[in-house]
Enzyme design. Sequence first.
Site, short mmCIF file in Angstrom:
data_model
loop_
_atom_site.label_atom_id
_atom_site.label_comp_id
_atom_site.label_asym_id
_atom_site.label_seq_id
_atom_site.Cartn_x
_atom_site.Cartn_y
_atom_site.Cartn_z
CG ASP A 201 -1.76 1.02 1.31
OD1 ASP A 201 -1.59 2.34 0.40
OD2 ASP A 201 -2.67 1.04 1.77
CG HIS A 202 1.45 4.84 -3.04
ND1 HIS A 202 -0.11 3.86 -3.62
CD2 HIS A 202 1.15 5.80 -2.68
CE1 HIS A 202 -0.86 5.28 -3.42
NE2 HIS A 202 0.17 6.06 -3.39
CG HIS A 264 -4.55 5.33 0.07
ND1 HIS A 264 -3.43 3.77 0.45
CD2 HIS A 264 -5.11 5.75 -0.45
CE1 HIS A 264 -3.50 4.36 -1.29
NE2 HIS A 264 -4.22 4.53 -1.45
#
Lengths: 514, 396
Positions: A201-202, A264
Site C-alpha cells: 500500500d504505497h 489508505h
Amino acid sequence: MEETAVENPLREGLQLERVPPPCAMVIFGASGDLMRRKLLPALYNLAVEGLLPPGFSVVGYARRDMTTEEFRARLREGVDAFSRRRPADPEVWQSFEQGISYLRGEFEDASDYGRLAEELARLDRERGTAGNRIYYLATPPTEYETIVDNLGAAGLNRSGQPDAWMRLIVEKPFGRDLASAMELNEHLLRTFRESQIYRIDHYLGKETVQNTLAFRFANGIFEPIWNRNYIDNVQITMAESIGIEGRGHYYDQAGTLRDMVQNHMLQLVSLIAMEPPITFEADAVRDEKVKALRAIRPVRQDQVDAITVRGQFGPGWIAGQAVPGYREEPGVDPNSQTETFVAVRLLIDNWRWAGVPFYLRSGKRLPRRVTEVAIEFNQVPHPLFRGPVAASLEPNVLAIRIQPDEGISLKIAAKVPGPQMRLRSVNMGFLYGTSFMVESPDAYERLLLDCMLGDSTLFTRRDETEAAWRPITAILEGWAEAPPPRFPNYEAGTWGPEAADEFLARDGRQWRRP
Amino acid sequence: MAELDLTREVHGFPGSPIDVDAIARELSGLWQAPDVDELRREAVVPSRTSVLNLIVHATDPDSAARVEQVVDRLAVHHPSRVIIFAVSHEPGDFSTDVDAEVNAHCLVRGAESRLAPCYEQVTIPTPPDALPYLRTVIDPLLLPDLPTILWWTGPLPLHDRDFARTVTVADRLIFDSLAFTQGAANLGRVADLCRAVADRCALSDLAWTRLRQWRELTAHFFDIPEHRWALDEVTRVTVSYGRGRGQDDNPVEAFLYAGWAASRLGWQLVRGERRERGGWEFLVRRAEGGELTLIVKPVTVSHSFHGALMSAALAARDRWRSAEFSAARVGDRSAIRMAIGQQGRTVLEHAVRCAPPDLSTLLVHELNQLGRDRVFEDALHEARHFADALRLWGIP
C-alpha cells in the site's frame, strides 16, 4: 523479519545500516503504466543513490511483443519523464540497463515460466543474483492467482541455493470485499508463506505517514493524553481536487470506499489508534495495527445510513476551471451509482478509545488536495473565560498534515495583546520540510528497498487486510440493501454533500477546514 | 516561490563596542514590520522558525558574500538564526558606522501553502583581530535551547588560544581542511584540537563529509557476503586525489580515506616513502597479520576537483582466489564507476551518480549531525599517523 544483514566493518557510521544482497526482480505486467511511471523510476532512483546491490537485475514479463532493447528504451523514456532524478544519467543508465531484460510470456502458459526459470538461472550465473528473487505482481488482480499458481508449478517459489530467498509483492486492491480478500490470501498461501508475501500500500511508504509513528512513539509528551480522557474526536480527511484521470472503468467498479478508505484511510486509523509496539519490528508493529483494526465496532447493516454519507460529484469549478461531473467522465456509466465521496464514523471499542468517534472523509473533486489527521481535544473542564472574551475560542487541535505542507500544528488559546482579557486560538506550526533538507524518496523507492532488505514493517499482513475489509464489507452490504442514492449530490469544487456537514452536526461537531 | 525580505541596519559609533542589545531589539522589531502584517492579511502565517543557531566566521569580504548565498539556500529547509561575522581586511578598521545588519527572510511557497517559514540573519562587520571578544558577542545573540553550530570558512587559527575558547561556545565546529594551505600537515593539529574540545564541541571537516559517497560505495563491495573474505586479505590499496594545475598539493581527503580504511580494518603503518612518479607509498600491517601496500597519488584535474578523491582501488589475494574492487570518477566526473574483477577479469560493473556535493549540501549534512562522529575521529587519528610519519621521516 528475515535476516539479511551482513557484518561489514566498513559500514559503521554510514547512513545505510544495511544494503540488500544481490537479487533479481521479476515484474509481471511490465509493459504497463505502473512499471513505466513508478516502479522503474523508483528502481533507477535507488541505483542513482547507490542503494542497489551490484548485479541487481530486473526481468520484465508481459504479453506484449517486445525485444529487450525496446523494453529498455521504453523504460528509459519513463525515467526521463517520471523519475525525480530525471533525466537519466548516461553513465548510471548504461550500467543499470545491463541488468534489465524482457521476457514475452503469457501469464497462463506454463512453458513460459520454464523460460523465466532459465533467464533467472542465467542471471544467477552471470550477474551473481545468488538465487534471490522478488516477484512483483503489477497486473490486474484477475491475473494474480494464475501467475502465482504457475510460479509454484514451475518451482519458482523454491530456490536450489541454501541461503536464497523468494518474495512476492502484491499490489492493491487485495480483493473487492472480505470474502474475496480471504480467498485471494488463501490462494497466495498455497504457493508462498505469509513471511514471503509483501502486500504493498504505497501510502505507507510516504515519509509523513511514517513520521506519524515517530511523532507518537518518540515524543513522551503525547502518549499520556492520547486517549479518551483527553481526546474528543479524530478527523481524517483525504481530499483530492482531481477527478478520475482516465481511470473511469476501474473507478466505476471500485468507488471511494474501496479505493481510499479500505486501505489508505484505515492504515492511518490504525497508526493513530494502535498501542505502542514492543519493538519497531515488522510483526510487533503490525500486531498492534491489527488489534486496533479489530477493535473497530462491528457495523450493523441497519446502522449503515446513520454512520456513513456517500456522494457523487456533479459538474462544477476547480481552481477557476469548469470541470465535468463524474457521470460525464470517460469510461463511467452515465447512470453510475458509484460514490466519489464518503464520510464514515467509526468507533474503536477498547480502553483507549471507547466513545471517541473517528470521522473519516475522502472524496474526489473537493476544493483542494489535502490529507490530514486532526486530533481534537476536549474543552477545558471548567471554563474560566466566557462570553465575548472567549467567543472565538476553539478546542485544542493537533493536526498531522500528510500532504501538502507536511507537518504538525497545534491550535492553542492565547491572550490577544491589550488591556482587556480577550482570547483567541492561534496555530503553532512545525513544517516538516523546513527542518529537514533531505529530499523525501518516492514511496515506492522506500518500499522496494524494504522488500529487498526483507523488512515487511510497511507492508500489510494477511490479518491486517482482512481486519480492514470487515467494516468496509459491512458498509458495502448496507448500501446494497438501501434505496439507490440520489446522485450527483455535490458540486465539484465543494467539500462534499450537505449531508456530510449535517452528519457531524448531529453529533454536535463540525468538519475542520483542512 | 515568492519571498519577503526585511532588513534593518543597527547603527553604532566607529570604534565603539558592538551594541548587542540594539541588535536584539531590531530583530524583534522586524516582526512588527508592515510587510509582515501584509502577509497575515493574505492568510499566510509568517512562521518564525529556527532549528539551530548558525554562527559563521567569514574570513574575508568575498567569502562573506558567498556565505550569504549559501545560507539562503540552507534556510529554505533548515531555518536558523544566522549570525555572520564578516571579517574585514584591516585590523581595527570599521569603514562604516553600521554595527550590524539584521534581516528576516520569509519564503511564501505556492498558492496552496498557508505557512511562510522565516529565518533571521544578523551580519556583523568584524575586524580581523576580533577573536578575543568574539564569544562575548555570540553568546547574548543565541536563541536558547537550540544547538549552536560554528562554521569557520577559512583556515582554522589552530595556534590561537582565543580560538579554542571561541569554539566551545558551539556544539559543533564545521571547517574544511581543503581550505588549509598545508592540509596534510595540519591534520595533526586538527586531531589535537579534536581531542581537546571533543567533550564540548564536535568537529565536522567538510573534506570528510565529501568522502561519505566514497565510503558508502567502498562498503557496498563488501556487503556481498562472497566478497567479505577480501577485507582480511587486502594486498594493495591505491588512492588517487586531484591536483589542479598550479595549485598547492592537498592530499587531505586521500589521507582521511586511508585513515578511515585503516581505522575500520585495524591496519598499522610500518613505513612510508616518496614515489618517483608523485605521491607516497606506505607499508601497512594488517590486523590479521600480513602486509599491504598503500599508495596515495595525485592525478591532474581541473580546478574544481582540486583535492578531491578521484579513485580508490583495493586488491586482495589469498591462497585460492584474487579480486580487485575499484571505484573511480568517470565521464565528466559526475559519476563513479564501480567494478569488481576476479582473476584478472571484470565480473561486474556498476555506475552511480555521484556529482561532487556543493557546499550547501555538505553543510546540510553536517547540520543534521548531532553529537560526535566517532568514525571521523578514528579516521582522523589514523590519517595524522600517515601525515606525521612523512614529516618525521623528512619526506616531502
